[in-house]
Design an enzyme around this catalytic site. Structure first.
Site, short mmCIF file in Angstrom:
data_model
loop_
_atom_site.label_atom_id
_atom_site.label_comp_id
_atom_site.label_asym_id
_atom_site.label_seq_id
_atom_site.Cartn_x
_atom_site.Cartn_y
_atom_site.Cartn_z
N HIS A 1 47.64 -15.27 71.13
CA HIS A 1 48.54 -16.11 71.93
C HIS A 1 49.49 -16.92 71.05
O HIS A 1 49.19 -17.24 69.90
CB HIS A 1 47.74 -17.06 72.83
N GLU B 1 38.59 -17.48 73.58
CA GLU B 1 38.43 -17.93 72.20
C GLU B 1 36.96 -18.25 71.91
O GLU B 1 36.16 -18.46 72.84
CB GLU B 1 39.30 -19.18 71.99
#
Length: 227
Positions: free
Chosen positions: A8, A86
């Site tokens: 990202h 994550e």
């Protein structure tokens, strides 16, 4: 065949130097521009996808949307799954990285951040910011939602999604984009490439840069490069 990873774009907490993990933060303007640039690189290089996989965190979803929009592929199916989140940074989430190093020492924080199998302190499940109190994980058994992770545990979380979703898509001939996070992508790369426990500590994936993994027809690793 080729598999494309994109971490990202630069997030609000990247900018503030805070541990993020499973906390849901947005992209910065820089992150948006990184995602746009990634999409344009893919368009210019002629990359077309049949399916995109991403996490359930805003920064990855928005990156995926921007990349697909810039490459004229916003219409393709997207699969969002918590297994691509994550790494969970436990009680460190939301803390300033520099201040944490001053409190616990550089060496200890380095171990928490970079060792393969040592986790930071757990986040209390009753904490208002715990994933246990987030409805996007309400369908999961309580013992599945992490309170802290290391990279080894992150790989154990990500691997079933690789085996159940990503690998079958590739083997069926689909062209796949995975837009996720630094550590979930590092974990996947470790498995696919065969990176050792020691070498993975220094393996980094920069924000917003398409990483192409070339694989043979049995998903064995051939080579990698950035666009």
């Amino acid at each position: 065949m080729e598999l494309v990873f994109i971490r990202h774009g630069f997030s609000e907490w990247n900018a503030k130097n805070l541990f993020t993990g499973w906390r849901d933060v947005n992209l910065t303007e820089r992150g948006i521009e990184e995602a746009k640039a990634a999409g344009k690189k893919l368009l210019d290089a002629g990359y077309e996808f049949d399916i995109a996989f991403t996490s359930v965190l805003t920064r990855a979803i928005k990156t995926c949307n921007i990349v697909l929009e810039e490459s004229n592929q916003l219409w393709i199916p997207q699969v969002k799954n918590w297994r691509l989140n994550e790494r969970h940074y436990g009680a460190l989430q939301g803390l300033d990285k520099k201040a944490t190093a001053e409190q616990y020492g550089d060496e200890q924080v380095h171990i928490w951040r970079r060792s393969y199998d040592i986790s930071p302190p757990d986040l209390d499940p009753q904490d208002p910011n715990s994933a246990h109190n987030d409805r996007r994980y309400a369908h999961l058994p309580k013992d599945v939602v992490p309170n802290a992770e290391n990279l080894k545990i992150t790989l154990e979380r990500v691997l079933p999604f690789w085996e159940d979703q990503i690998a079958p898509a590739l083997l069926s001939g689909k062209r796949v984009l995975v837009t996720a996070h630094g550590n979930s992508l590092r974990a996947l790369a470790k498995h696919i490439i065969g990176i050792s426990d020691e070498e993975i500590m220094d393996f980094e994936i920069p924000t917003g840069q398409p990483l192409v993994l070339k694989l043979d027809d049995k998903l064995n690793f051939v080579e990698k490069f950035y666009l």
